[in-house]
Design a protein around this motif. Structure first.
Motif: not given
Length: 55
Positions: A1-3, A5-6, A38-39, A43
């Motif tokens: 998930m971090d990728i 968002q990046l 993304g943010f 979620d």
């Protein structure tokens, strides 16, 4: 998930910069939608799926 968002953050930066230089509001709007998704959207979708599994 971090990728994800990046990647969406980098997409926001690129689209907003290009849209500002070319005076294209639609590109800037697309950049804003990308960073919002993304943010917030990721979620929300994960929480929604988790809630459905708990039912």
């Amino acid at each position: 998930m971090d990728i994800i968002q990046l990647v969406l953050f980098l997409l926001f930066v690129v689209l907003t910069t290009v849209g500002y230089k070319n005076n294209n509001r639609n590109l800037m709007l697309l950049g804003a939608v990308a960073i919002t998704f993304g943010f917030v959207g990721l979620d929300f979708m994960l929480g929604f799926a988790e809630g459905l599994e708990g039912v």
